[in-house]
Write a protein that holds these residues in place. Sequence first.
Motif, PDB file in Angstrom:
ATOM      1  N   MET A   1       4.299  96.886  10.380  1.00 46.57           N
ATOM      2  CA  MET A   1       4.472  95.612   9.684  1.00 46.57           C
ATOM      3  C   MET A   1       5.887  95.088   9.920  1.00 46.57           C
ATOM      4  SD  MET A   1       1.511  95.284   8.256  1.00 46.57           S
ATOM      5  CE  MET A   1       1.851  93.829   7.276  1.00 46.57           C
ATOM      6  N   SER A   2       6.000  93.783  10.063  1.00 47.86           N
ATOM      7  CA  SER A   2       7.300  93.175  10.343  1.00 47.86           C
ATOM      8  C   SER A   2       7.521  91.934   9.486  1.00 47.86           C
ATOM      9  CB  SER A   2       7.399  92.777  11.817  1.00 47.86           C
ATOM     10  OG  SER A   2       7.306  93.895  12.668  1.00 47.86           O
TER      11      SER A   2
ATOM     12  N   ASP B   1      20.580  92.933  13.748  1.00 45.10           N
ATOM     13  CA  ASP B   1      21.988  93.211  13.452  1.00 45.10           C
ATOM     14  C   ASP B   1      22.505  92.347  12.311  1.00 45.10           C
ATOM     15  OD1 ASP B   1      23.038  93.822  16.913  1.00 45.10           O
ATOM     16  OD2 ASP B   1      22.114  95.137  15.409  1.00 45.10           O
ATOM     17  N   SER B   2      22.000  91.129  12.220  1.00 45.77           N
ATOM     18  CA  SER B   2      22.502  90.182  11.223  1.00 45.77           C
ATOM     19  C   SER B   2      22.163  90.584   9.792  1.00 45.77           C
ATOM     20  CB  SER B   2      21.954  88.788  11.511  1.00 45.77           C
ATOM     21  OG  SER B   2      20.538  88.793  11.501  1.00 45.77           O
ATOM     22  N   VAL B   3      21.203  91.499   9.597  1.00 50.00           N
ATOM     23  CA  VAL B   3      20.808  91.876   8.237  1.00 50.00           C
ATOM     24  C   VAL B   3      21.025  93.355   7.941  1.00 50.00           C
ATOM     25  CG1 VAL B   3      19.091  90.021   8.256  1.00 50.00           C
ATOM     26  CG2 VAL B   3      18.370  92.389   8.735  1.00 50.00           C
ATOM     27  N   LYS B   4      21.472  94.118   8.920  1.00 50.15           N
ATOM     28  CA  LYS B   4      21.682  95.560   8.706  1.00 50.15           C
ATOM     29  C   LYS B   4      22.656  95.795   7.562  1.00 50.15           C
ATOM     30  CE  LYS B   4      20.734  97.492  13.283  1.00 50.15           C
ATOM     31  NZ  LYS B   4      21.340  98.048  14.511  1.00 50.15           N
TER      32      LYS B   4
ATOM     33  N   THR C   1      19.087  81.440   4.864  1.00 47.14           N
ATOM     34  CA  THR C   1      18.118  80.411   4.506  1.00 47.14           C
ATOM     35  C   THR C   1      17.118  80.205   5.634  1.00 47.14           C
ATOM     36  OG1 THR C   1      19.648  79.265   3.032  1.00 47.14           O
ATOM     37  CG2 THR C   1      17.832  77.966   3.955  1.00 47.14           C
ATOM     38  N   ALA C   2      15.843  80.366   5.302  1.00 47.77           N
ATOM     39  CA  ALA C   2      14.786  80.263   6.318  1.00 47.77           C
ATOM     40  C   ALA C   2      13.435  80.430   5.643  1.00 47.77           C
ATOM     41  CB  ALA C   2      14.954  81.349   7.383  1.00 47.77           C
ATOM     42  N   ALA C   3      12.395  80.138   6.390  1.00 44.57           N
ATOM     43  CA  ALA C   3      11.046  80.535   5.993  1.00 44.57           C
ATOM     44  C   ALA C   3      10.818  81.946   6.520  1.00 44.57           C
ATOM     45  CB  ALA C   3      10.019  79.573   6.560  1.00 44.57           C
ATOM     46  N   TYR C   4      10.354  82.829   5.657  1.00 44.02           N
ATOM     47  CA  TYR C   4      10.145  84.230   6.010  1.00 44.02           C
ATOM     48  C   TYR C   4       8.649  84.497   6.155  1.00 44.02           C
ATOM     49  CZ  TYR C   4      15.043  85.330   5.326  1.00 44.02           C
ATOM     50  OH  TYR C   4      16.411  85.380   5.452  1.00 44.02           O
ATOM     51  N   TYR C   5       8.295  85.166   7.245  1.00 44.06           N
ATOM     52  CA  TYR C   5       6.897  85.426   7.569  1.00 44.06           C
ATOM     53  C   TYR C   5       6.672  86.930   7.762  1.00 44.06           C
ATOM     54  CZ  TYR C   5       6.905  80.467   8.858  1.00 44.06           C
ATOM     55  OH  TYR C   5       7.024  79.101   8.853  1.00 44.06           O
ATOM     56  N   CYS C   6       5.596  87.433   7.182  1.00 40.94           N
ATOM     57  CA  CYS C   6       5.197  88.792   7.512  1.00 40.94           C
ATOM     58  C   CYS C   6       4.234  88.739   8.692  1.00 40.94           C
ATOM     59  CB  CYS C   6       4.602  89.521   6.330  1.00 40.94           C
ATOM     60  SG  CYS C   6       3.235  88.686   5.537  1.00 40.94           S
TER      61      CYS C   6
ATOM     62  N   ALA D   1      14.541  79.345  10.690  1.00 43.52           N
ATOM     63  CA  ALA D   1      15.283  78.247  10.076  1.00 43.52           C
ATOM     64  C   ALA D   1      14.961  76.970  10.837  1.00 43.52           C
ATOM     65  CB  ALA D   1      16.775  78.541  10.124  1.00 43.52           C
ATOM     66  N   PRO D   2      15.112  75.812  10.182  1.00 44.07           N
ATOM     67  CA  PRO D   2      14.822  74.544  10.856  1.00 44.07           C
ATOM     68  C   PRO D   2      15.615  74.400  12.148  1.00 44.07           C
ATOM     69  CG  PRO D   2      15.117  74.186   8.518  1.00 44.07           C
ATOM     70  CD  PRO D   2      15.495  75.612   8.776  1.00 44.07           C
ATOM     71  N   GLY D   3      14.913  74.075  13.236  1.00 41.53           N
ATOM     72  CA  GLY D   3      15.566  73.889  14.513  1.00 41.53           C
ATOM     73  C   GLY D   3      15.820  75.153  15.290  1.00 41.53           C
ATOM     74  N   ASP D   4      15.532  76.300  14.677  1.00 44.65           N
ATOM     75  CA  ASP D   4      15.765  77.583  15.345  1.00 44.65           C
ATOM     76  C   ASP D   4      14.446  78.227  15.736  1.00 44.65           C
ATOM     77  OD1 ASP D   4      18.620  78.667  13.308  1.00 44.65           O
ATOM     78  OD2 ASP D   4      18.447  77.231  14.971  1.00 44.65           O
ATOM     79  N   GLU D   5      14.534  79.189  16.644  1.00 44.23           N
ATOM     80  CA  GLU D   5      13.359  79.969  16.993  1.00 44.23           C
ATOM     81  C   GLU D   5      13.111  81.029  15.923  1.00 44.23           C
ATOM     82  OE1 GLU D   5      13.727  79.702  21.895  1.00 44.23           O
ATOM     83  OE2 GLU D   5      13.778  81.630  20.869  1.00 44.23           O
ATOM     84  N   ARG D   6      11.869  81.452  15.848  1.00 45.11           N
ATOM     85  CA  ARG D   6      11.526  82.516  14.905  1.00 45.11           C
ATOM     86  C   ARG D   6      12.161  83.822  15.392  1.00 45.11           C
ATOM     87  NH1 ARG D   6       5.475  82.621  12.596  1.00 45.11           N
ATOM     88  NH2 ARG D   6       6.152  80.467  12.286  1.00 45.11           N
ATOM     89  N   GLU D   7      12.786  84.551  14.473  1.00 43.73           N
ATOM     90  CA  GLU D   7      13.460  85.791  14.867  1.00 43.73           C
ATOM     91  C   GLU D   7      12.950  86.963  14.039  1.00 43.73           C
ATOM     92  OE1 GLU D   7      17.611  86.161  14.038  1.00 43.73           O
ATOM     93  OE2 GLU D   7      17.485  85.194  12.077  1.00 43.73           O
ATOM     94  N   LEU D   8      12.944  88.122  14.689  1.00 44.58           N
ATOM     95  CA  LEU D   8      12.538  89.346  14.022  1.00 44.58           C
ATOM     96  C   LEU D   8      13.640  89.815  13.095  1.00 44.58           C
ATOM     97  CD1 LEU D   8      10.553  91.722  13.727  1.00 44.58           C
ATOM     98  CD2 LEU D   8      11.661  92.762  15.713  1.00 44.58           C
ATOM     99  N   VAL D   9      13.278  90.088  11.849  1.00 46.30           N
ATOM    100  CA  VAL D   9      14.250  90.521  10.852  1.00 46.30           C
ATOM    101  C   VAL D   9      14.187  92.035  10.645  1.00 46.30           C
ATOM    102  CG1 VAL D   9      14.931  90.353   8.434  1.00 46.30           C
ATOM    103  CG2 VAL D   9      14.170  88.302   9.671  1.00 46.30           C
TER     104      VAL D   9
END
Length: 114
Positions: free
Chosen positions: A33-34, A60-63, A89-94, A39-47
């Motif tokens: 599961m991921s 790295d940004s959330v470690k 700040t972003a929309a978070y998706y599982c 964020a608006p204007g950005d690509e979806r990134e793995l958190v």
Amino acid sequence: VQLQASGGGLALPGGSKRLSCAASGILFRANTMSWYRQAPGDERELVATITSNHSTSYADSVKGRFAISRDNVRRTVYLQMNSLKPEDTAAYYCQTQLRGRAYWGQGTQVTVSS
């Protein structure tokens, strides 16, 4: 496959939020599961990602600030977010995958602002 995310909302910088994602239609305990964000204007990134044996990995940004966990009985994956920053700040998706196909939840908005 259905993924239902919840827990978003407004948070202060330095604050915390806990996101949840309830899954159905899959053998939950066997699936990686991921959490992703966009964020608006950005690509979806793995958190963050958690495997079936509870191995975790993070962007790295959330470690050190975010923690992903899972409850196989409740068929739910969580994302504990601490020390939030405005750039979180972003929309978070599982997300999960089944037979080579990706499945996404509907997204939950997290806004970090004073």
